[in-house]
Design a protein around this motif. Sequence first.
Motif, PDB file in Angstrom:
ATOM      1  N   THR A   1      41.934  30.412  27.698  1.00  0.00           N
ATOM      2  CA  THR A   1      42.703  29.233  28.096  1.00  0.00           C
ATOM      3  C   THR A   1      44.206  29.509  28.118  1.00  0.00           C
ATOM      4  OG1 THR A   1      40.999  27.828  27.162  1.00  0.00           O
ATOM      5  CG2 THR A   1      43.161  26.810  27.522  1.00  0.00           C
ATOM      6  N   GLY A   2      44.804  29.172  29.222  1.00  0.00           N
ATOM      7  CA  GLY A   2      46.265  29.307  29.305  1.00  0.00           C
ATOM      8  C   GLY A   2      46.736  30.638  29.852  1.00  0.00           C
ATOM      9  N   GLU A   3      45.821  31.550  30.104  1.00  0.00           N
ATOM     10  CA  GLU A   3      46.226  32.872  30.597  1.00  0.00           C
ATOM     11  C   GLU A   3      45.878  33.034  32.081  1.00  0.00           C
ATOM     12  OE1 GLU A   3      47.794  35.334  28.841  1.00  0.00           O
ATOM     13  OE2 GLU A   3      47.978  33.852  27.251  1.00  0.00           O
TER      14      GLU A   3
ATOM     15  N   PRO B   1      57.657  31.689  38.052  1.00  0.00           N
ATOM     16  CA  PRO B   1      56.532  31.172  37.253  1.00  0.00           C
ATOM     17  C   PRO B   1      55.259  31.219  38.102  1.00  0.00           C
ATOM     18  CG  PRO B   1      58.426  29.681  37.149  1.00  0.00           C
ATOM     19  CD  PRO B   1      58.730  30.703  38.209  1.00  0.00           C
ATOM     20  N   PHE B   2      54.114  31.357  37.442  1.00  0.00           N
ATOM     21  CA  PHE B   2      52.830  31.487  38.164  1.00  0.00           C
ATOM     22  C   PHE B   2      52.633  30.389  39.201  1.00  0.00           C
ATOM     23  CE2 PHE B   2      51.405  32.815  33.741  1.00  0.00           C
ATOM     24  CZ  PHE B   2      51.583  34.148  34.003  1.00  0.00           C
ATOM     25  N   SER B   3      53.054  29.176  38.812  1.00  0.00           N
ATOM     26  CA  SER B   3      52.714  28.003  39.625  1.00  0.00           C
ATOM     27  C   SER B   3      53.294  28.062  41.033  1.00  0.00           C
ATOM     28  CB  SER B   3      53.193  26.737  38.925  1.00  0.00           C
ATOM     29  OG  SER B   3      54.517  26.933  38.481  1.00  0.00           O
TER      30      SER B   3
ATOM     31  N   LEU C   1      50.396  38.746  32.184  1.00  0.00           N
ATOM     32  CA  LEU C   1      48.994  38.589  32.567  1.00  0.00           C
ATOM     33  C   LEU C   1      48.129  39.021  31.397  1.00  0.00           C
ATOM     34  CD1 LEU C   1      48.501  41.763  33.029  1.00  0.00           C
ATOM     35  CD2 LEU C   1      48.875  41.289  35.428  1.00  0.00           C
ATOM     36  N   TYR C   2      46.881  38.572  31.427  1.00  0.00           N
ATOM     37  CA  TYR C   2      45.973  38.923  30.340  1.00  0.00           C
ATOM     38  C   TYR C   2      45.057  40.053  30.810  1.00  0.00           C
ATOM     39  CZ  TYR C   2      43.515  38.282  26.001  1.00  0.00           C
ATOM     40  OH  TYR C   2      43.004  38.495  24.757  1.00  0.00           O
ATOM     41  N   PRO C   3      44.852  41.059  29.959  1.00  0.00           N
ATOM     42  CA  PRO C   3      44.169  42.264  30.454  1.00  0.00           C
ATOM     43  C   PRO C   3      42.642  42.172  30.517  1.00  0.00           C
ATOM     44  CG  PRO C   3      44.885  42.594  28.205  1.00  0.00           C
ATOM     45  CD  PRO C   3      45.350  41.230  28.594  1.00  0.00           C
ATOM     46  N   LYS C   4      42.117  41.092  31.067  1.00  0.00           N
ATOM     47  CA  LYS C   4      40.666  40.953  31.281  1.00  0.00           C
ATOM     48  C   LYS C   4      40.453  40.494  32.720  1.00  0.00           C
ATOM     49  CE  LYS C   4      39.336  41.320  26.894  1.00  0.00           C
ATOM     50  NZ  LYS C   4      38.813  42.575  26.413  1.00  0.00           N
ATOM     51  N   ASP C   5      39.253  40.788  33.247  1.00  0.00           N
ATOM     52  CA  ASP C   5      38.961  40.388  34.633  1.00  0.00           C
ATOM     53  C   ASP C   5      38.985  38.876  34.788  1.00  0.00           C
ATOM     54  OD1 ASP C   5      38.457  43.014  34.780  1.00  0.00           O
ATOM     55  OD2 ASP C   5      36.278  42.838  35.016  1.00  0.00           O
TER      56      ASP C   5
ATOM     57  N   SER D   1      44.745  36.246  34.941  1.00  0.00           N
ATOM     58  CA  SER D   1      44.308  37.643  34.983  1.00  0.00           C
ATOM     59  C   SER D   1      45.030  38.380  36.106  1.00  0.00           C
ATOM     60  CB  SER D   1      42.798  37.703  35.233  1.00  0.00           C
ATOM     61  OG  SER D   1      42.542  37.318  36.566  1.00  0.00           O
ATOM     62  N   TYR D   2      44.912  39.699  36.065  1.00  0.00           N
ATOM     63  CA  TYR D   2      45.515  40.483  37.148  1.00  0.00           C
ATOM     64  C   TYR D   2      44.833  40.165  38.478  1.00  0.00           C
ATOM     65  CZ  TYR D   2      41.519  43.330  35.960  1.00  0.00           C
ATOM     66  OH  TYR D   2      40.255  43.733  35.684  1.00  0.00           O
ATOM     67  N   ARG D   3      43.544  39.811  38.413  1.00  0.00           N
ATOM     68  CA  ARG D   3      42.838  39.458  39.659  1.00  0.00           C
ATOM     69  C   ARG D   3      43.483  38.249  40.319  1.00  0.00           C
ATOM     70  NH1 ARG D   3      36.412  39.441  38.468  1.00  0.00           N
ATOM     71  NH2 ARG D   3      36.128  41.685  38.422  1.00  0.00           N
ATOM     72  N   GLN D   4      43.806  37.262  39.469  1.00  0.00           N
ATOM     73  CA  GLN D   4      44.422  36.053  40.023  1.00  0.00           C
ATOM     74  C   GLN D   4      45.816  36.356  40.559  1.00  0.00           C
ATOM     75  OE1 GLN D   4      43.696  33.995  36.365  1.00  0.00           O
ATOM     76  NE2 GLN D   4      42.060  32.745  37.274  1.00  0.00           N
ATOM     77  N   ALA D   5      46.529  37.236  39.849  1.00  0.00           N
ATOM     78  CA  ALA D   5      47.866  37.618  40.315  1.00  0.00           C
ATOM     79  C   ALA D   5      47.760  38.315  41.670  1.00  0.00           C
ATOM     80  CB  ALA D   5      48.523  38.536  39.285  1.00  0.00           C
ATOM     81  N   LEU D   6      46.801  39.218  41.777  1.00  0.00           N
ATOM     82  CA  LEU D   6      46.623  39.963  43.031  1.00  0.00           C
ATOM     83  C   LEU D   6      46.207  39.047  44.184  1.00  0.00           C
ATOM     84  CD1 LEU D   6      44.750  43.141  41.737  1.00  0.00           C
ATOM     85  CD2 LEU D   6      46.988  43.108  42.856  1.00  0.00           C
ATOM     86  N   ASP D   7      45.428  38.034  43.822  1.00  0.00           N
ATOM     87  CA  ASP D   7      44.952  37.080  44.804  1.00  0.00           C
ATOM     88  C   ASP D   7      46.102  36.436  45.581  1.00  0.00           C
ATOM     89  OD1 ASP D   7      42.660  36.116  45.789  1.00  0.00           O
ATOM     90  OD2 ASP D   7      42.413  34.496  44.338  1.00  0.00           O
ATOM     91  N   PHE D   8      47.249  36.323  44.920  1.00  0.00           N
ATOM     92  CA  PHE D   8      48.422  35.720  45.572  1.00  0.00           C
ATOM     93  C   PHE D   8      49.421  36.775  46.038  1.00  0.00           C
ATOM     94  CE2 PHE D   8      46.731  32.167  43.200  1.00  0.00           C
ATOM     95  CZ  PHE D   8      46.828  31.143  44.131  1.00  0.00           C
ATOM     96  N   GLY D   9      49.001  38.023  46.030  1.00  0.00           N
ATOM     97  CA  GLY D   9      49.875  39.077  46.556  1.00  0.00           C
ATOM     98  C   GLY D   9      50.904  39.606  45.564  1.00  0.00           C
ATOM     99  N   ALA D  10      50.760  39.289  44.287  1.00  0.00           N
ATOM    100  CA  ALA D  10      51.720  39.815  43.300  1.00  0.00           C
ATOM    101  C   ALA D  10      51.513  41.316  43.141  1.00  0.00           C
ATOM    102  CB  ALA D  10      51.531  39.122  41.961  1.00  0.00           C
ATOM    103  N   ARG D  11      52.582  42.068  43.133  1.00  0.00           N
ATOM    104  CA  ARG D  11      52.471  43.524  43.025  1.00  0.00           C
ATOM    105  C   ARG D  11      53.172  44.086  41.790  1.00  0.00           C
ATOM    106  NH1 ARG D  11      48.809  43.080  45.441  1.00  0.00           N
ATOM    107  NH2 ARG D  11      48.277  43.567  47.577  1.00  0.00           N
ATOM    108  N   TYR D  12      53.810  43.215  41.036  1.00  0.00           N
ATOM    109  CA  TYR D  12      54.518  43.637  39.821  1.00  0.00           C
ATOM    110  C   TYR D  12      54.143  42.681  38.685  1.00  0.00           C
ATOM    111  CZ  TYR D  12      57.655  46.244  42.941  1.00  0.00           C
ATOM    112  OH  TYR D  12      58.169  47.112  43.870  1.00  0.00           O
ATOM    113  N   ALA D  13      54.240  43.183  37.454  1.00  0.00           N
ATOM    114  CA  ALA D  13      54.082  42.290  36.298  1.00  0.00           C
ATOM    115  C   ALA D  13      55.076  42.713  35.219  1.00  0.00           C
ATOM    116  CB  ALA D  13      52.666  42.370  35.754  1.00  0.00           C
ATOM    117  N   ILE D  14      55.797  41.752  34.706  1.00  0.00           N
ATOM    118  CA  ILE D  14      56.640  42.044  33.540  1.00  0.00           C
ATOM    119  C   ILE D  14      55.700  42.112  32.334  1.00  0.00           C
ATOM    120  CG2 ILE D  14      58.493  41.196  32.052  1.00  0.00           C
ATOM    121  CD1 ILE D  14      59.715  39.802  34.443  1.00  0.00           C
TER     122      ILE D  14
END
Length: 270
Positions: free
Chosen positions: A94-96, A62-64, A85-89, A98-111
């Motif tokens: 609310t509640g989504e 989970p994101f958290s 993830l939501y496809p906007k910068d 972004s890929y930027r935030q995912a990348l910020d934590f080193g995530a390299r994959y998304a289901i």
Amino acid sequence: MDVKEIREIIRKELVEGILQTQDFYVVGNWKMYKNKHEVISFLDKVISHDFKEKNHIVIIPPFSYLYLFEERLRYSKIEYGVQNLYPKDEGAYTGEISYRQALDFGARYAIVGHSERRNIFNEDNSLLSEKVSACIKNNIKPIFCIGEDLNKRQNNDYHDFLISQIREGLSLVSGKDLQRVIIAYEPIWAIGTGVNATPAQVEETHMFIRNFLIQEYGDETGKVIPILYGGSVKPANVLELALADGVSGFLIGGASLDADSFIEINNKLN
Ligand code: PGA
């Protein structure tokens, strides 16, 4: 070309070393499970495990808990990603995340397009195609999920359905970028039910998908897109499923939650 011929060609190219990209993926999808304490004890266990080099080991929490992954897996071979993830910068969504935030934590994959997102949250192929495209543009590997329900399987009605999911879901990606997509075939009737597709069903469907990818996107791309299987994979069945032709790895829900079972699955695949 029929499926048999394709299978022979791929096998031959693998043996001859022409086809290099048969990477193997073991991906754990934690869905909305675990608390902080459980995440830490899982990570403590897997960090010290000697995973073999040849497989990609990926966990999707989970994101958290992404911050814990970033903190603790810095020097580990284990990779991680996000379940959505939501496809906007950025913006008022609310509640989504972004890929930027995912990348910020080193995530390299998304289901993308898990059947739970499609069915419970009404995500359609048009939205999913934007998500796939956002992933590709931002260097996140999309694990694009497809799969039929029981009705379609029983009526032998699933082939066209799978084709339309792939065609529409990948419609915004083209050329070499397609080679960065991972497909996960997850028949809905096998997810969380304890009833996995049989190795014969997996082989037939994966070779059908492979055949389609080659016809649709050409040899160079169609042959290299990994096709994972998901649906009640566990230590007891993972080996026979891995031996089915056309399987490039697994997307694992329930059996990835327990560190020992996740490790056992990986050990069986070495
Ligand atoms: P399962 O889930 O392994 O618990 O069947 C697979 C998935 O939903 O990705």
